[in-house]
Write an enzyme that holds these catalytic residues in place. Structure first.
Site, PDB file in Angstrom:
ATOM      1  N   TYR A   1       0.812  -1.209   0.000  1.00 39.16           N
ATOM      2  CA  TYR A   1       0.000   0.000   0.000  1.00 39.16           C
ATOM      3  C   TYR A   1       0.851   1.268   0.000  1.00 39.16           C
ATOM      4  O   TYR A   1       0.400   2.333  -0.420  1.00 39.16           O
ATOM      5  CB  TYR A   1      -0.946   0.031   1.207  1.00 39.16           C
ATOM      6  CG  TYR A   1      -2.113  -0.925   1.110  1.00 39.16           C
ATOM      7  CD1 TYR A   1      -2.283  -1.766   0.019  1.00 39.16           C
ATOM      8  CD2 TYR A   1      -3.051  -0.990   2.126  1.00 39.16           C
ATOM      9  CE1 TYR A   1      -3.351  -2.640  -0.057  1.00 39.16           C
ATOM     10  CE2 TYR A   1      -4.130  -1.862   2.066  1.00 39.16           C
ATOM     11  CZ  TYR A   1      -4.267  -2.685   0.964  1.00 39.16           C
ATOM     12  OH  TYR A   1      -5.334  -3.551   0.885  1.00 39.16           O
TER      13      TYR A   1
ATOM     14  N   LYS B   1       2.841 -15.441   3.072  1.00 36.43           N
ATOM     15  CA  LYS B   1       2.818 -16.281   1.858  1.00 36.43           C
ATOM     16  C   LYS B   1       4.264 -16.639   1.525  1.00 36.43           C
ATOM     17  O   LYS B   1       4.771 -16.383   0.432  1.00 36.43           O
ATOM     18  CB  LYS B   1       2.132 -15.527   0.713  1.00 36.43           C
ATOM     19  CG  LYS B   1       1.798 -16.386  -0.503  1.00 36.43           C
ATOM     20  CD  LYS B   1       0.795 -17.483  -0.204  1.00 36.43           C
ATOM     21  CE  LYS B   1       0.439 -18.233  -1.486  1.00 36.43           C
ATOM     22  NZ  LYS B   1      -0.339 -19.466  -1.211  1.00 36.43           N
TER      23      LYS B   1
ATOM     24  N   ASP C   1      -3.779 -18.042   2.407  1.00 30.52           N
ATOM     25  CA  ASP C   1      -4.940 -18.734   1.843  1.00 30.52           C
ATOM     26  C   ASP C   1      -5.501 -19.757   2.824  1.00 30.52           C
ATOM     27  O   ASP C   1      -6.719 -19.909   2.967  1.00 30.52           O
ATOM     28  CB  ASP C   1      -4.606 -19.380   0.499  1.00 30.52           C
ATOM     29  CG  ASP C   1      -3.240 -20.044   0.475  1.00 30.52           C
ATOM     30  OD1 ASP C   1      -2.522 -20.010   1.492  1.00 30.52           O
ATOM     31  OD2 ASP C   1      -2.888 -20.615  -0.577  1.00 30.52           O
TER      32      ASP C   1
ATOM     33  N   ASP D   1      -5.742  -6.426   5.677  1.00 32.61           N
ATOM     34  CA  ASP D   1      -6.928  -5.739   5.183  1.00 32.61           C
ATOM     35  C   ASP D   1      -7.991  -6.757   4.772  1.00 32.61           C
ATOM     36  O   ASP D   1      -9.161  -6.658   5.155  1.00 32.61           O
ATOM     37  CB  ASP D   1      -6.528  -4.870   3.989  1.00 32.61           C
ATOM     38  CG  ASP D   1      -7.624  -3.907   3.569  1.00 32.61           C
ATOM     39  OD1 ASP D   1      -8.689  -3.889   4.200  1.00 32.61           O
ATOM     40  OD2 ASP D   1      -7.411  -3.175   2.592  1.00 32.61           O
TER      41      ASP D   1
ATOM     42  N   ASP E   1     -11.552  -8.047   7.161  1.00 34.41           N
ATOM     43  CA  ASP E   1     -12.914  -7.887   6.646  1.00 34.41           C
ATOM     44  C   ASP E   1     -13.638  -9.234   6.592  1.00 34.41           C
ATOM     45  O   ASP E   1     -14.839  -9.320   6.868  1.00 34.41           O
ATOM     46  CB  ASP E   1     -12.888  -7.257   5.256  1.00 34.41           C
ATOM     47  CG  ASP E   1     -12.686  -5.744   5.307  1.00 34.41           C
ATOM     48  OD1 ASP E   1     -12.638  -5.195   6.415  1.00 34.41           O
ATOM     49  OD2 ASP E   1     -12.561  -5.124   4.242  1.00 34.41           O
TER      50      ASP E   1
END
Length: 354
Positions: free
Chosen positions: A140, A190, A222, A246, A250
Site C-alpha cells: 500500500y 505467503k 490462503d 486488510d 474484513d
C-alpha cells in the site's frame, strides 16, 4: 482536558460519529473523564471544501490530540477525481502522518448475535480473536506506476517491501497482546511464494525467542482465510502485513454477523486513531438506518488504549451487549421477532444502559 479530534468524513460518517460522541458524553458524565471535542474535515468532504482530501490543519490537529475518532471516507461522487486526490488518500495520509503502524481489529461474537453469523452456531459461539495488521508498510505504501508501456502493452505495478524493523515493531505488539489474552499468536504470510513473506517469517520466528510464554504458529494467508471459516475459535491473536490484514480482517468481521458491529484501533507514534471497519455507505447516508455500534465500540477502544480508562471502556461495551440482549436491532442485523431501531434510537438505548 483530554482532547479528541473527531473526523466524520463522508457518507454515514457524520451520523455514526455523532452517535459515538453522544455515548462518550454520557460516559463522561458517569466517570468524570473531562473530555473535549474538536471537529475537522477529511475525505471527499474536505476535497469539496478545500480541494484536497487531507488538509494540513486536520493533520496538525490530530497530532496534538489525545486521540482521533474517525468515521469513514469515500463515495462514488468522487470516482473520477485524480488518484492522488481521492477521498481514500485521507486515511492513508493520516496513517503515515501520525505513524499509525498497527491496526487492532477485535472480533468477538456475542451470544445474542450467534444466529446472525453466516457460519453455523457451533462454529462461531465463543469466537474471540484480534487481528494485528501492519499499517504503514507493504504494497500500500510501496512505489507504484499507474500506467506505462512495456513491450508494446500498457501495464501498471505496485511494489511490496518490508524491512526487519517494520516487522519487529508490529510483531512485538502482537506478542504483547497475546500475553494478556490467551497466549497464542498466529503469524500469516505467503512465504512459499513471496520474498517479503520469507523475511517476515524469519523475523517473527527469531523474535519469538523472547516470548516463551506465547505459543507461535505460522499459516499461509490462503489457509488462514479458510480456517477463519471452518474453525475460527482456534485463533487468539493473528499478526500479518498490510494487504493480507486488510482482507482477512474484513472476512473475520462477517463472522460476527455484520461488519457494522466491528471496531478498530490504529496505534501510532504521535496519537492513535479509532474507527469502525466498514465504509462510508453512501447509499444509506442520511436515511438514519446506519449501525452506529462499530463506531461506539471504537470509542470504547479509544478510552482503553489512549486514555487508559478501562472501567469506562467496559461500561460502553456492556451497554452495547445489553442493548443487543434486550432485542434491539439496527436494519443490518434485524430479523423477525426483534425491535428495529434507527441510528439515533440505537444510540439512545445504549445511553440508557450506561
Amino acid at each position: 482536558m483530554k482532547k479528541i479530534v473527531v473526523i466524520p468524513g463522508d457518507g454515514i460518517g457524520k451520523e455514526i460519529t455523532d452517535s459515538a460522541v453522544e455515548v462518550l458524553k454520557k460516559v463522561d458524565e458517569k466517570f468524570n473523564l473531562d473530555l473535549e471535542y474538536e471537529f475537522h474535515d477529511a475525505g471527499g468532504t474536505a476535497y469539496d471544501k478545500f480541494g484536497e482530501p487531507l488538509p494540513a490543519e486536520t493533520l496538525e490537529a490530530c497530532k496534538k490530540a489525545d486521540a482521533v475518532l474517525f468515521g469513514a471516507v469515500g463515495g462514488n461522487k468522487w470516482d473520477n477525481v485524480k488518484a492522488e486526490l481521492r477521498p481514500e488518500r485521507a486515511i492513508l495520509g493520516l496513517r503515515k502522518g501520525l505513524g499509525l503502524y498497527a491496526n487492532l481489529r477485535p472480533v468477538k461474537v456475542v451470544d445474542a448475535l450467534v444466529d446472525n453469523s453466516p457460519l453455523k452456531a457451533n462454529l462461531v459461539k465463543g469466537v474471540d480473536l484480534v487481528i494485528v495488521r501492519e499499517l504503514v508498510g507493504g504494497i500500500y505504501f510501496g512505489e507504484r506506476c499507474e500506467s506505462e508501456i512495456k513491450n508494446g502493452s500498457e501495464r501498471a505495478w505496485d511494489l511490496e517491501n518490508y524491512s526487519v524493523p517494520e516487522v519487529e515493531r508490529i510483531t512485538k505488539l502482537a506478542f504483547e497482546t497475546a500475553k494478556i489474552r490467551r497466549g497464542k499468536l498466529t503469524s500469516v504470510d505467503k512465504a512459499n511464494v513471496l520474498a517479503t513473506s520469507r523475511l517476515w517469517r524469519r523475523t517473527v520466528t527469531k523474535l519469538s525467542e523472547n516470548y516463551s510464554d506465547v505459543e507461535l504458529n505460522h499459516l499461509y494467508v490462503d489457509n488462514c482465510a479458510m480456517q477463519l471459516c471452518v474453525n475460527p475459535k482456534q485463533f487468539d491473536v493473528i499478526v500479518t502485513g498490510n494487504l493480507f490484514g486488510d482482507i482477512l480482517s474484513d472476512e473475520a468481521a462477517v463472522i460476527g454477523g455484520s461488519i457494522g458491529l466491528m471496531p478498530s484501533a490504529s496505534i501510532g507514534e504521535f496519537t492513535s486513531l479509532y474507527e469502525p471497519i466498514h465504509g462510508s455507505a453512501p447509499d444509506i447516508a442520511g436515511k438514519g438506518i446506519a449501525n452506529p455500534m462499530g463506531t461506539i465500540l471504537s470509542a470504547a477502544m479509544l478510552l482503553r488504549y489512549s486514555l487508559h480508562e478501562e472501567e469506562a471502556a467496559k461500561a460502553i461495551e456492556n451497554a452495547v451487549d445489553k442493548t443487543l440482549d434486550d432485542g434491539f436491532r439496527t436494519a443490518d442485523i434485524y430479523s423477525d421477532g426483534f425491535k428495529k431501531l434507527s441510528t439515533v434510537e440505537t444510540t439512545q438505548e445504549i445511553c440508557k444502559r450506561l
